[in-house]
Write a protein that holds these residues in place. Sequence first.
Motif, PDB file in Angstrom:
ATOM      1  N   TRP A 114       0.800  -1.225   0.000  1.00 41.55           N
ATOM      2  CA  TRP A 114       0.000   0.000   0.000  1.00 41.55           C
ATOM      3  C   TRP A 114       0.834   1.277   0.000  1.00 41.55           C
ATOM      4  N   ASN A 115       2.143   1.153  -0.087  1.00 42.31           N
ATOM      5  CA  ASN A 115       3.006   2.333  -0.026  1.00 42.31           C
ATOM      6  C   ASN A 115       2.752   3.132   1.254  1.00 42.31           C
ATOM      7  N   ASN A 116       2.639   2.371   2.367  1.00 40.56           N
ATOM      8  CA  ASN A 116       2.495   2.932   3.719  1.00 40.56           C
ATOM      9  C   ASN A 116       1.125   3.530   4.004  1.00 40.56           C
ATOM     10  N   GLU A 117       0.159   3.362   3.114  1.00 41.14           N
ATOM     11  CA  GLU A 117      -1.175   3.902   3.350  1.00 41.14           C
ATOM     12  C   GLU A 117      -2.160   2.748   3.466  1.00 41.14           C
ATOM     13  N   CYS A 118      -2.290   2.205   4.680  1.00 40.10           N
ATOM     14  CA  CYS A 118      -3.086   0.999   4.879  1.00 40.10           C
ATOM     15  C   CYS A 118      -3.750   1.024   6.247  1.00 40.10           C
ATOM     16  N   THR A 119      -4.967   0.522   6.314  1.00 42.79           N
ATOM     17  CA  THR A 119      -5.651   0.352   7.591  1.00 42.79           C
ATOM     18  C   THR A 119      -5.476  -1.079   8.069  1.00 42.79           C
ATOM     19  N   THR A 120      -5.622  -1.287   9.356  1.00 40.10           N
ATOM     20  CA  THR A 120      -5.541  -2.630   9.916  1.00 40.10           C
ATOM     21  C   THR A 120      -6.611  -3.525   9.297  1.00 40.10           C
ATOM     22  N   ALA A 121      -7.787  -2.977   9.089  1.00 40.58           N
ATOM     23  CA  ALA A 121      -8.886  -3.749   8.505  1.00 40.58           C
ATOM     24  C   ALA A 121      -8.553  -4.205   7.083  1.00 40.58           C
ATOM     25  N   ALA A 122      -7.922  -3.329   6.299  1.00 41.63           N
ATOM     26  CA  ALA A 122      -7.560  -3.687   4.922  1.00 41.63           C
ATOM     27  C   ALA A 122      -6.519  -4.801   4.902  1.00 41.63           C
ATOM     28  N   LEU A 123      -5.549  -4.735   5.802  1.00 43.34           N
ATOM     29  CA  LEU A 123      -4.517  -5.767   5.876  1.00 43.34           C
ATOM     30  C   LEU A 123      -5.123  -7.105   6.272  1.00 43.34           C
ATOM     31  N   LYS A 124      -5.960  -7.106   7.288  1.00 42.00           N
ATOM     32  CA  LYS A 124      -6.598  -8.355   7.725  1.00 42.00           C
ATOM     33  C   LYS A 124      -7.487  -8.938   6.631  1.00 42.00           C
ATOM     34  N   ASP A 132      -8.486 -13.069   2.507  1.00 39.97           N
ATOM     35  CA  ASP A 132      -8.804 -13.443   1.128  1.00 39.97           C
ATOM     36  C   ASP A 132      -7.770 -14.413   0.558  1.00 39.97           C
ATOM     37  N   LEU A 133      -6.489 -14.188   0.878  1.00 46.18           N
ATOM     38  CA  LEU A 133      -5.443 -15.069   0.376  1.00 46.18           C
ATOM     39  C   LEU A 133      -5.559 -16.452   1.025  1.00 46.18           C
ATOM     40  N   ARG A 134      -5.903 -16.497   2.286  1.00 46.90           N
ATOM     41  CA  ARG A 134      -6.108 -17.785   2.954  1.00 46.90           C
ATOM     42  C   ARG A 134      -7.236 -18.575   2.299  1.00 46.90           C
ATOM     43  N   LYS A 135      -8.301 -17.885   1.919  1.00 44.62           N
ATOM     44  CA  LYS A 135      -9.441 -18.558   1.286  1.00 44.62           C
ATOM     45  C   LYS A 135      -9.033 -19.219  -0.024  1.00 44.62           C
ATOM     46  N   LYS A 136      -8.116 -18.585  -0.765  1.00 44.87           N
ATOM     47  CA  LYS A 136      -7.700 -19.128  -2.056  1.00 44.87           C
ATOM     48  C   LYS A 136      -6.604 -20.181  -1.929  1.00 44.87           C
ATOM     49  N   THR A 137      -6.035 -20.325  -0.730  1.00 45.75           N
ATOM     50  CA  THR A 137      -4.963 -21.304  -0.532  1.00 45.75           C
ATOM     51  C   THR A 137      -5.378 -22.289   0.561  1.00 45.75           C
ATOM     52  N   PHE A 138      -5.007 -22.025   1.795  1.00 42.01           N
ATOM     53  CA  PHE A 138      -5.482 -22.817   2.929  1.00 42.01           C
ATOM     54  C   PHE A 138      -5.386 -21.973   4.198  1.00 42.01           C
ATOM     55  N   LYS A 139      -6.136 -22.369   5.201  1.00 44.55           N
ATOM     56  CA  LYS A 139      -6.371 -21.531   6.389  1.00 44.55           C
ATOM     57  C   LYS A 139      -5.088 -21.119   7.097  1.00 44.55           C
ATOM     58  N   ASN A 140      -4.148 -22.055   7.222  1.00 43.66           N
ATOM     59  CA  ASN A 140      -2.961 -21.805   8.045  1.00 43.66           C
ATOM     60  C   ASN A 140      -1.730 -21.411   7.230  1.00 43.66           C
ATOM     61  N   ILE A 141      -1.921 -20.977   5.981  1.00 46.68           N
ATOM     62  CA  ILE A 141      -0.763 -20.658   5.139  1.00 46.68           C
ATOM     63  C   ILE A 141       0.016 -19.461   5.701  1.00 46.68           C
ATOM     64  N   ILE A 142      -0.684 -18.539   6.332  1.00 43.29           N
ATOM     65  CA  ILE A 142      -0.046 -17.342   6.871  1.00 43.29           C
ATOM     66  C   ILE A 142      -0.284 -17.297   8.376  1.00 43.29           C
ATOM     67  N   LYS A 143       0.793 -17.321   9.128  1.00 41.47           N
ATOM     68  CA  LYS A 143       0.689 -17.300  10.584  1.00 41.47           C
ATOM     69  C   LYS A 143       0.928 -15.887  11.104  1.00 41.47           C
ATOM     70  N   ASN A 144       0.055 -15.468  12.003  1.00 43.11           N
ATOM     71  CA  ASN A 144       0.187 -14.142  12.609  1.00 43.11           C
ATOM     72  C   ASN A 144       1.024 -14.209  13.879  1.00 43.11           C
ATOM     73  N   TYR A 145       2.005 -13.325  13.959  1.00 46.68           N
ATOM     74  CA  TYR A 145       2.797 -13.162  15.173  1.00 46.68           C
ATOM     75  C   TYR A 145       2.380 -11.841  15.790  1.00 46.68           C
ATOM     76  N   SER A 146       1.574 -11.927  16.842  1.00 46.52           N
ATOM     77  CA  SER A 146       0.929 -10.749  17.423  1.00 46.52           C
ATOM     78  C   SER A 146       1.924  -9.629  17.738  1.00 46.52           C
ATOM     79  N   GLY A 147       1.604  -8.446  17.244  1.00 51.24           N
ATOM     80  CA  GLY A 147       2.436  -7.282  17.487  1.00 51.24           C
ATOM     81  C   GLY A 147       3.664  -7.182  16.612  1.00 51.24           C
ATOM     82  N   ILE A 148       3.890  -8.195  15.738  1.00 59.30           N
ATOM     83  CA  ILE A 148       5.103  -8.210  14.901  1.00 59.30           C
ATOM     84  C   ILE A 148       4.733  -8.219  13.417  1.00 59.30           C
ATOM     85  N   GLY A 149       4.078  -9.300  12.963  1.00 58.76           N
ATOM     86  CA  GLY A 149       3.755  -9.411  11.554  1.00 58.76           C
ATOM     87  C   GLY A 149       3.259 -10.789  11.195  1.00 58.76           C
ATOM     88  N   TYR A 150       3.560 -11.212   9.964  1.00 58.55           N
ATOM     89  CA  TYR A 150       3.078 -12.487   9.452  1.00 58.55           C
ATOM     90  C   TYR A 150       4.236 -13.297   8.853  1.00 58.55           C
TER      91      TYR A 150
END
Length: 230
Positions: free
Chosen positions: A185-195, A200-218
Motif C-alpha cells: 500500500w506504499n504505507n497507506e493501509c488500515t488494519t482492517a484492509a490488511l486483515k 482473502d489469500l487464505r481462502k484461495k490457498t489454505f487456512k494456516n498458510i499465513i501465521k500471525n505473530y501478534s504485534g510483529i507481523g506475518y
Amino acid sequence: MELSDLSVLYIMDNQDKEENLYSLLCNTVNKVTCTSTILESKQQYIKQSPCLIIIDSDFENRDIIDFLIKLRSDDIKTAFIVLSKNKNNQYLSELLELYITKYIIKPFSEDKLIEALNKCMEIIERRIYSNFKLANGIFFNFQTQSIIKNDESYVLNKKESLLINLFIQNQGRIITYEEIEYHIWNNECTTAALKSLIRDLRKKTFKNIIKNYSGIGYKLELKNIPQQLS
C-alpha cells in the motif's frame, strides 16, 4: 532460458555509457536499451518490458530509488542489478527491500557481471515458468500469478499477487506489518484492509498458510513440505 534470451534496460546516471560494459551486454544478452533520465527510463520500461534492469548509479540523490519503488509496486518479476562506486550507499536498505539480485561495486571483472546475469536468469526463469508448492495439491504459478488448488485455478488480484510474492521471497522469516504496508500500500493501509487481504489469500490457498505473530507481523507456513519449486 539462456542469457541470450534476456532483454535489458540499462539505466545510467550520466550521458556517457561505459563502452566496455555496453559491448559486453550487447554480446551476451538479446537486447540492450540505454537510458540516462528517469523520464526516458519510464518510457522505455513501458515500451520494452525488459526482464532485467541494470542500474548504473552513484546514488547522489534518491530519484532512481523512487522510480524503482514505483516500478516494484506493480512488477515483482523484473530482476534488478545495481552497479555503483558508492560503497556506503545511504539507500542500500531501500534497495534491498526491492529484491535486487546483485549490488556490484565498481570497478568489477567481466566474470562478476556474467555471474550476476546468470543469477538473474535463474530468478527470472523461476518466477516466469515455475509453480511454487505451498502444500500438497496447492501451487502458486509465477507466470499467471494464480493459485492452482486441486487442479482448479484461482487468479489473484494485484494486492494478493504482491503479497504472495513478498512471502515467497522472504521464506523463513516474519514480515512485519510495516513491511507489508510499505510494499502493498506504499504505507497507506488500515488494519482492517490488511486483515481482509490476509483473509482473502487464505481462502484461495489454505487456512494456516499465513501465521500471525501478534504485534510483529506475518510468516508464510508451508505445511511442513520442502520449500522448493516444482
